[in-house]
Design a protein around this motif. Structure first.
Motif, PDB file in Angstrom:
ATOM      1  N   PHE A   1     -10.559  -3.210  -1.599  1.00 11.66           N
ATOM      2  CA  PHE A   1      -9.015  -2.736  -1.998  1.00 11.66           C
ATOM      3  C   PHE A   1      -9.053  -3.175  -3.482  1.00 11.66           C
ATOM      4  O   PHE A   1      -8.691  -2.209  -4.383  1.00 11.66           O
ATOM      5  CB  PHE A   1      -8.207  -3.278  -1.245  1.00 11.66           C
ATOM      6  CG  PHE A   1      -6.813  -2.783  -1.516  1.00 11.66           C
ATOM      7  CD1 PHE A   1      -6.526  -1.335  -1.806  1.00 11.66           C
ATOM      8  CD2 PHE A   1      -5.499  -3.175  -1.304  1.00 11.66           C
ATOM      9  CE1 PHE A   1      -5.390  -0.825  -2.152  1.00 11.66           C
ATOM     10  CE2 PHE A   1      -4.345  -2.841  -1.328  1.00 11.66           C
ATOM     11  CZ  PHE A   1      -4.279  -1.448  -1.641  1.00 11.66           C
TER      12      PHE A   1
ATOM     13  N   SER B   1       0.622  -1.235   0.059  1.00  5.99           N
ATOM     14  CA  SER B   1      -0.102   0.110   0.106  1.00  5.99           C
ATOM     15  C   SER B   1       0.743   1.391   0.013  1.00  5.99           C
ATOM     16  O   SER B   1       0.396   2.281  -0.576  1.00  5.99           O
ATOM     17  CB  SER B   1      -1.075  -0.003   1.357  1.00  5.99           C
ATOM     18  OG  SER B   1      -1.973  -1.127   1.223  1.00  5.99           O
TER      19      SER B   1
ATOM     20  N   MET C   1      -5.989   0.742   3.928  1.00  8.36           N
ATOM     21  CA  MET C   1      -5.368  -0.426   4.059  1.00  8.36           C
ATOM     22  C   MET C   1      -4.108  -0.597   5.032  1.00  8.36           C
ATOM     23  O   MET C   1      -4.172  -1.166   5.683  1.00  8.36           O
ATOM     24  CB  MET C   1      -4.777  -1.000   2.635  1.00  8.36           C
ATOM     25  CG  MET C   1      -5.878  -1.458   1.751  1.00  8.36           C
ATOM     26  SD  MET C   1      -7.210  -2.514   2.507  1.00  8.36           S
ATOM     27  CE  MET C   1      -6.277  -3.787   2.981  1.00  8.36           C
TER      28      MET C   1
END
Length: 431
Positions: free
Chosen positions: A351, A260, A301
């Motif tokens: 996501f 991320s 995230m």
């Protein structure tokens, strides 16, 4: 006075109504009023009063409730096998357990997950609900997109050597595959159980053969390789299965958070950052900076991964703080691991949908970096030699020119030679 009389009468009616809608149950502490339509009993009612902590109850985790019912079902069948439970009662309990496993009556599991007593309150909540249900029923994978798009790899934040965007994302995917495989491997440590060992693992009051039969029934009910622990005393005091599984969840969090953060760096800009990729624009990023769009999904995230990492520390501390033959801190371990699993379960599909699937590449930016990066000299060593490429790198840095720009100026290579050198397959070791 009239209003006062009205209020007294109203209170009296409420009290009468309340009495009509409750039943009286008792335990060693005395009598207690329970809602008449509730399937739970007196011990659950006491827990509801004593443990008003988080508002997060067992019903928040349906799989946790189902798992409890599976354990009770296995225990009932084992007790029937060893002669401690009559067949008619077994049948009623089986129906009650199956109903809960199927998702029914979950609104009756109300005990706060934060509780004292090593989980006894949650356990009794299940016992009481199942008992009353029984009574009532008795009448009583991955791709390699962008594989030909060249870019510069970076080490320690500095230009390194060429790679493709596909290789970069393929590496992200392989990292996650490895984490999933680790979770699958450590799951086996959760499949050892100590049912039938009772208080400290010595098996006191348990019928011969009970522990083995519980394991057999649990394996059939769950479809998991449930086995009885080789050392029931060790299994009662040790929490290492939880520690290992939680550690694997943390490892997954570390990998996802690292990816991320990489995405946040790669999309930084658009004018003053790296800006190699675009993430889907989900919402405006600032109330005072028009046009700003933040990488909200990778940021989300990261936050969830930080929570999972913290939950792992909670499991670690709880496991190491248990005293002697029993660990009183199992409830917080369960809360931490279930929360971590739940966060991943809910966020991963989101996501992918709101971020990963919509990523696009800024090819012009990548080409610009390739043209100007000093890191490309490594690929030129076999053709121009180390001494010459070193001179080129030094001049490029001094003049703020690109390596390929200098090569063209000095006519060190033809365009055909440059094209062959920059072929993604040969440049990145994919041939």
């Amino acid at each position: 006075m009239y209003k006062k009389i009205q209020y007294i009468l109203l209170c009296g009616l409420c009290i009468t109504s309340l009495q009509a809608q409750t039943r009286t149950e008792k335990d060693l502490l005395g009598d207690k009023q329970i809602p008449a339509n509730a399937y739970y009993g007196v011990q659950t009612a006491r827990a509801l009063e004593n443990f008003q902590i988080s508002g997060m109850t067992t019903q928040f985790y349906p799989d946790y409730v189902r798992a409890f019912a599976m354990v009770k079902l296995a225990a009932a069948r084992a007790n029937a096998d060893v002669g401690r439970l009559k067949k008619d009662r077994l049948g009623a309990i089986e129906k009650a357990c199956q109903a809960v496993i199927d998702g029914k009556y979950h609104d009756q599991f109300l005990v706060d997950l934060y509780q004292g007593g090593a989980g006894t309150s949650a356990n009794m909540n299940v016992n009481e609900v199942l008992a009353n249900i029984a009574l009532e029923m008795s009448g009583h994978k991955k791709g390699d997109e962008f594989k030909d798009v060249l870019k510069m790899g970076r080490t320690e934040g500095q230009d390194a050597v060429p790679m493709t965007v596909g290789q970069e994302f393929h590496a992200f995917g392989n990292q996650l595959d490895a984490e999933v495989n680790t979770l699958r491997k450590v799951e086996v440590f959760l499949c050892e159980q100590n049912m039938g060992a009772t208080a400290i693992g010595t098996g006191i009051t348990a019928s011969p053969g009970y522990a083995e039969k519980v394991a057999t029934h649990l394996a059939k009910i769950t479809g998991k390789p449930i086995v009885m622990s080789k050392d029931l005393i060790a299994a009662t005091t040790s929490q290492q299965g939880f520690v290992l599984y939680s550690s694997a969840l943390k490892s997954m969090a570390v990998a996802v958070s690292k990816i991320s953060s990489d995405l946040i760096i790669l999309t930084s800009g658009p004018r003053t950052g790296i800006f190699e990729i675009n993430l889907p624009a989900l919402q405006p990023g600032s109330s005072i900076m028009p046009g700003k769009v933040n990488p909200v999904m990778p940021e989300l995230m990261n936050q969830l991964c930080f929570k999972v990492m913290g939950n792992d520390l909670t499991v670690t501390l709880a496991a190491h703080s248990g005293l002697l033959q029993l660990n009183a801190y199992e409830p917080i371990e369960a809360i931490a691991m279930m929360e971590s699993q739940g966060l991943f379960f809910k966020s991963f599909p989101l996501f992918r949908k709101n971020c990963i699937d919509g990523i696009t590449v800024n090819k012009d930016i990548l080409n610009h970096y390739m043209e100007r990066s000093v890191g490309i000299v490594t690929a030129l060593n076999p053709v121009l030699g180390y001494e010459k490429t070193t001179e080129l790198a030094k001049e490029a840095l001094a003049t703020n020119k690109g390596i390929l720009e200098l090569i063209r100026e000095k006519k060190l290579l033809t365009e055909d030679q440059i094209k062959k050198l920059l072929d993604p397959a040969s440049l990145t070791g994919q041939k």
